[in-house]
Design a protein around this motif. Structure first.
Motif, mmCIF file in Angstrom:
data_model
loop_
_atom_site.group_PDB
_atom_site.id
_atom_site.type_symbol
_atom_site.label_atom_id
_atom_site.label_comp_id
_atom_site.label_asym_id
_atom_site.label_seq_id
_atom_site.Cartn_x
_atom_site.Cartn_y
_atom_site.Cartn_z
ATOM 1 N N PRO A 151 37.087 58.416 37.755
ATOM 2 C CA PRO A 151 36.052 57.642 38.042
ATOM 3 C C PRO A 151 34.897 58.188 38.818
ATOM 4 O O PRO A 151 35.181 59.086 39.499
ATOM 5 N N SER A 152 33.760 58.031 38.300
ATOM 6 C CA SER A 152 32.437 58.666 39.038
ATOM 7 C C SER A 152 32.089 57.846 40.489
ATOM 8 O O SER A 152 32.736 56.757 40.684
ATOM 9 N N TYR A 204 19.062 61.111 38.267
ATOM 10 C CA TYR A 204 18.554 60.064 38.098
ATOM 11 C C TYR A 204 19.460 58.842 38.200
ATOM 12 O O TYR A 204 20.454 58.742 37.521
ATOM 13 N N HIS A 205 18.832 57.679 39.128
ATOM 14 C CA HIS A 205 19.811 56.609 39.423
ATOM 15 C C HIS A 205 20.059 55.976 38.129
ATOM 16 O O HIS A 205 21.082 55.127 37.925
ATOM 17 N N ARG A 206 18.920 55.922 37.204
ATOM 18 C CA ARG A 206 19.359 55.013 35.922
ATOM 19 C C ARG A 206 19.554 56.133 34.831
ATOM 20 O O ARG A 206 18.655 57.102 34.726
ATOM 21 N N GLU A 207 20.523 56.156 33.914
ATOM 22 C CA GLU A 207 20.963 57.062 33.291
ATOM 23 C C GLU A 207 19.984 57.475 32.221
ATOM 24 O O GLU A 207 18.981 56.880 31.759
ATOM 25 N N ASN A 233 23.345 61.237 34.303
ATOM 26 C CA ASN A 233 22.622 60.880 35.350
ATOM 27 C C ASN A 233 22.239 62.168 36.178
ATOM 28 O O ASN A 233 21.384 62.018 36.925
ATOM 29 N N GLU A 271 30.920 52.414 29.515
ATOM 30 C CA GLU A 271 31.741 53.325 28.929
ATOM 31 C C GLU A 271 32.757 53.667 29.486
ATOM 32 O O GLU A 271 32.748 53.825 30.644
ATOM 33 N N ARG A 277 32.473 53.609 33.872
ATOM 34 C CA ARG A 277 31.407 54.396 34.534
ATOM 35 C C ARG A 277 30.351 53.243 35.166
ATOM 36 O O ARG A 277 29.822 53.610 36.152
ATOM 37 N N VAL A 302 18.201 46.829 35.337
ATOM 38 C CA VAL A 302 18.182 45.974 34.242
ATOM 39 C C VAL A 302 17.140 46.034 33.207
ATOM 40 O O VAL A 302 16.050 46.470 33.286
ATOM 41 N N ALA A 303 17.518 45.749 32.083
ATOM 42 C CA ALA A 303 16.598 45.765 30.919
ATOM 43 C C ALA A 303 16.820 44.406 30.112
ATOM 44 O O ALA A 303 18.064 43.797 30.205
ATOM 45 N N SER A 329 23.406 48.450 32.327
ATOM 46 C CA SER A 329 24.261 49.572 31.931
ATOM 47 C C SER A 329 24.486 50.027 33.224
ATOM 48 O O SER A 329 24.403 49.847 34.516
ATOM 49 N N PRO A 330 25.450 51.313 33.035
ATOM 50 C CA PRO A 330 25.956 51.915 34.329
ATOM 51 C C PRO A 330 24.698 52.583 35.186
ATOM 52 O O PRO A 330 23.993 52.923 34.503
ATOM 53 N N ALA A 331 24.835 52.346 36.365
ATOM 54 C CA ALA A 331 23.809 52.908 37.043
ATOM 55 C C ALA A 331 24.584 53.833 38.181
ATOM 56 O O ALA A 331 25.690 53.935 38.234
#
Lengths: 376, 577
Positions: free
Chosen positions: A226-227, A347-350, A362, B167, B184, B207-208, B217-219
């Motif tokens: 896990p990340s 990047y905090h958002r992928e 990321n 994922e 993730r 969020v989107a 999605s994963p952050a």
């Protein structure tokens, strides 16, 4: 404590080497640079061999550096720097005194490794499984004609940074480290360098050297883990540039520090433009923290940094939307300024990296992966 | 470095360091054998400057060096001169060391001071390029394609439709709900069963907005947490999906998932999902869903069943996310292969006292069943294949005991050339290889004389066993079987091909366990890698056939074979409660 014959012989050679090292340094000091001849360089080469045979590896490496300084002086090489010569003599003097002190306590050679160094890295098995997350990666080319990539890992639950390196001779693999990204990290593992530079992993049966390098040996088992997300950088995080300086100062507490820079993770409040300094032959860009203090990205304009400079220009451009939330790299102080060499943009958002196929990531390793192929 | 605090505003310090550099440089260049007589004076001058700047350490060291240089110059004796020179050298090194450390520390302090000076104009952090939200959501169902997981949720505070996209790494292909996978999104190893029964708390999560749904999605800087809910927790009610005039579901007004009553029934070998009005819902029936629904029909002993389902409309059609079942509770029949399992009693309800019925009861028996053992003991088989069936069933419920006259029976069968897998299995089961070696050799010669060009699995098993027992070295029996097993695996992976008979696959597994010496129960410990949905197809079809008992012995035998296959492949728990 009983020592075997090999150790006793080594200690006997060490005792002789200490005297020879101090003696030669003293003679060099007495003679002075202006009266030195080629024989001084020859003496230094012989002394390096003596230090090596005695297992004084750190000293041996410094003597080789000193030999290079002396040779430069004798050849009237403009690259000779008197200050560097003086510092090297002083380092050898200090290392020799330090080694003598430990020697006087009756320590065995194996217990002196911290002080005397070791000729070849020794990899010790790690019993526990290591949970590792890549912090960053960088490509490099050495003067010794090797090209490679080093990946830096943070170990979960341990304040330790490990490194995995893949190195190849430039004669066969060229001098572009990016070509190595899609090669297997070793013949024993079915992971490419790129695979291991992203994601998180568990290393079982790992072996690591004293300085945190991991061996890619046959029995190593690597699996996904896990990340930790941005928590992976907590141990290296500096919230302000003052903290960066303090981290560097802490690293200099040793009288003969081995490095003058430090790995850090920063989240700049603002980025300046990339400027090219022709005089110093480097690319710079300001990084401001929330108090407005400035740290300077400083990248030498060499061929192997062209890719990084292109990435930096794209990274700081306001209209590209690729300004990272954080940067992982190396900080140091030079010419009265705090400087930073970036390895990886976080990047905090992928983001999506198109490299052979689309990767959702990321982190973008700035010397290896092009921001031209990155989209939100 | 106690000297440093006094220096921050002092421009003279860098000049002092420069002059010290120059002086030290001259000593290194000129050498100390014959020092410049002016050096002590110059050093004392520097020492005074250092003292005036408050640099006590430098002052002391410079003065000491000056004194030692003077002593060196004054010394005339050879050995004394050498001692004095050593003292000068050591003091010089101490001074250089101080200078190096001081210079580094001074540089840090100057940089720190500069940072402080330049930090008077605070910079507003550039806002993130993405919006973030904090929410508490409850997941109603999931879609899983490859490693991509989509969790369909509802906001607990305002009933917004929320989608979590994840994922998964290292997830189980066969049982994704009950085995841990690396997520993730959650930045952890998670059990989907737990995620699907907890409130998911999102904190400042990017969020989107897509199609009226909020997609998370994963952050990297944040991760959702799970809040365990109390027993009996009632999640928010989802909107009912309305039906059009003709009875088809109308998804146009529903954002996200909604509820729909779906009727499942089986006709002409197909499972259909219809609305209560009998109109097709358009929901695709995956192999797992199909197997689950057949098990449900068998468990409830019905021809059709109404499901209280959660359905979401996707581009390619409606998708069944969840079903609320009286016995299972909230369950996910598209992904969870363990649902709606009939009990052994339900499965054996129609098994009579025929050999097939006894075989079925034997494979379903969970502990020693004395009545069953008695019935098997009392059974009088009239040929070697019936004897094999009896002993095979008995092996499931009792320890081996050599029935009287069996060696003669086997010997006669071998001599008559009736030595299929069953006969050889009996030889192995009762340890008669040595006793019947002559007959086995005779059978082997006959067997090879007529070995078919396209051998059946029974032929392959016989050949492997005979080669092993008679130590015939033309083949390695294990490698020989493994090679045929590879072909079986390939065929199992292709859904177009027909799987070999379940009984024959079991024989193959049994032969492997005889050759490797593994226990009978771990006959397929050397995994056959037959996909679970192929096994499910065999088992559930056999269950369906045997459910009414109308198929008679053949139905019971097919179910017995299928359950043996499930047991041998370690998948029995997916089908029998």
């Amino acid at each position: 404590m009983s020592l075997n014959k090999r150790e006793r012989d080594k200690l006997a050679r060490m005792r002789i080497a200490f005297e020879k090292i101090d003696g030669l340094l003293f003679r060099l000091g007495q003679t002075g640079l202006q009266r030195m001849t080629q024989s001084s360089a020859v003496e230094l080469q012989a002394l390096a061999q003596t230090a090596h045979n005695a297992g004084l590896i750190k000293i041996k490496r410094e003597i080789e550096v000193l030999d290079a300084h002396v040779t430069r002086y004798l050849e009237r090489d403009p690259l000779f720097r008197l200050g560097a010569y003086r510092t090297t003599v002083n380092r050898i003097w200090m290392l020799n005194r330090g080694a003598r002190k430990v020697f006087a306590t009756g320590a065995a050679p194996d217990d002196m490794v911290e002080v005397i160094g070791e000729a070849r890295r020794r990899y010790e098995p790690i019993v526990e499984a290591l949970s590792l997350q890549p912090l960053g990666a960088s490509g490099w080319v050495t003067d010794g004609d090797f090209v490679g990539i080093t990946i830096y890992y943070q170990a979960l639950g341990a304040d330790k940074i490990y490194q995995v390196s893949s190195a190849r001779p430039t004669m066969y693999f060229g001098n572009n480290p990016r070509r190595m990204l899609n090669m297997d990290i070793s013949e024993n593992l079915s992971f490419t360098v790129h695979d291991l530079a992203h994601g998180s992993f568990t290393f079982r049966n790992a072996k690591a050297s004293r300085d945190g390098r991991l061996s890619m040996h046959r029995d190593l088992h690597v699996s996904a883990a896990p990340s930790m997300g941005v928590r992976g950088y907590d141990a290296l995080r500096a919230d302000s540039w003052s903290e960066v300086v303090e981290r560097l100062r802490a690293g200099q507490a040793h009288p003969a520090p081995s490095r003058t820079d430090s790995l850090v993770y920063v989240e700049p409040a603002s980025y300046g433009k990339v400027l090219i300094d022709d005089k110093r032959a480097c690319a710079t860009a300001a990084l401001l923290d929330e108090s407005g203090s400035r740290m300077t990205i400083d990248v030498q304009l060499t061929e192997d940094h062209n890719y990084l400079v292109d990435n930096l220009e794209r990274m700081v451009a306001k209209n590209k939307g690729l300004r990272p939330d954080g940067l992982f790299g190396r900080a140091w102080v030079s010419e009265g300024q705090l400087r930073f060499f970036p390895y990886t943009a976080i990047y905090h958002r992928e983001v999506k990296l198109l490299m052979r196929r689309e990767h959702t990531l990321n982190e973008i390793h700035l010397t290896l992966e092009s921001l031209n192929k990155v989209s939100r | 470095m106690t000297d440093l605090p006094v220096l921050l505003d002092d421009a003279l310090t860098p000049r002092l360091l420069g002059d010290l550099d120059e002086l030290l440089g001259s000593m290194y260049v000129g050498g100390l054998a014959y020092p410049d007589p002016d050096l002590p004076t110059d050093l004392r001058a520097l020492a005074e400057r250092a003292a005036s700047l408050g640099l006590a350490t430098a002052n002391g060291s410079l003065n000491t060096l000056a004194e030692r240089l003077e002593a060196l110059v004054a010394e005339s004796g050879r050995s004394g001169r050498r001692d004095r020179a050593n003292e000068v050298w050591d003091e010089l090194q101490r001074l250089v060391c101080w200078q190096r450390i001081f210079r580094t520390e001074h540089a840090f302090m100057m940089v720190q001071a500069r940072l402080g000076a330049s930090g008077d104009a605070p910079v507003k952090r550039e806002p993130p390029s993405f919006p973030t939200e904090s929410r508490r959501v409850f997941p109603f169902g999931l879609e899983l394609a490859g490693n991509r997981l989509v969790l369909w949720c509802r906001d607990l505070d305002n009933a917004d439709s929320v989608v979590l996209v994840d994922e998964l790494v290292e997830r189980s292909d066969t049982d994704p709900i009950h085995t841990k996978a690396i997520s993730r999104l959650f930045q952890d190893s998670v059990l989907l069963r737990e995620v699907l029964s907890a409130v998911v708390v999102l904190h400042e999560h990017p969020v989107a907005l897509k199609g009226g749904r909020r997609v998370f999605s994963p952050a990297y800087a944040t991760r959702p947490t799970l809040q365990v809910v109390a027993v009996g927790y009632e999640p928010p009610r989802l909107p009912q999906i309305p039906l059009s005039g003709v009875g088809t579901p109308d998804f146009s007004g529903v954002v996200g998932a909604g509820r729909l009553v779906v009727v499942a029934n089986r006709s002409s070998n197909r499972i259909s999902l219809r609305t209560e009005q009998g109109i097709s819902t358009g929901i695709a029936v995956s192999p797992t869903l199909r197997a689950n629904l057949i098990k449900l029909l068998v468990r409830d002993q019905v021809e059709s069943v109404a499901l209280d389902a959660v359905v979401v409309h996707r581009r390619h059609g409606p998708v069944l996310l969840r079903v609320d079942d009286e016995l299972e509770g909230a369950c996910f029949p598209v992904q969870d292969p363990r649902l709606f399992r009939p009990t052994p009693t339900q499965l054996a309800a129609n098994a009579g006292d025929s050999l097939a019925g006894l075989g079925l009861r034997a494979v379903l028996a969970t502990d020693q069943d004395a009545a069953l053992v008695g019935a098997l003991d009392g059974f009088r088989p009239d040929d070697i294949s019936a004897r094999f069936a009896v002993e095979w069933a008995r092996a499931a419920v009792t320890e081996p005991g050599l029935p009287a006259g069996l060696p003669l029976e086997i010997s006669a069968a071998l001599t008559a050339g009736q030595g299929g897998f069953g006969t050889l299995w009996l030889v192995s089961r009762f340890g008669l290889v040595e006793e019947l070696e002559v007959q086995i050799r005779a059978f082997y010669r006959g067997f090879y004389a007529e070995f078919p060009p396209e051998p059946s699995i029974s032929d392959l098993c016989c050949r492997a066993l005979l080669s092993a027992w008679l130590e015939i070295e033309d083949i390695d029996p294990l490698k020989f079987l493994e090679a045929h097993l590879s072909a079986l695996r390939l065929s199992a992976l292709s859904h177009q091909s027909t799987l070999p008979d379940a009984a024959e696959i079991c024989w193959l597994a049994e032969t492997l366990s005889i050759l490797t010496g593994d226990g009978r129960e771990s006959g397929m410990g050397r995994s056959f890698d037959i996909p679970l949905d192929r096994i499910a197809e065999v088992v559930t079809e056999a269950m369906w056939r045997a459910r009414t008992g109308r198929g008679g012995d053949s139905g019971a035998q097919a179910l017995t074979d299928a359950l043996w296959l499930a047991r041998k492949t370690g998948t029995e728990a997916y089908f029998v409660a």
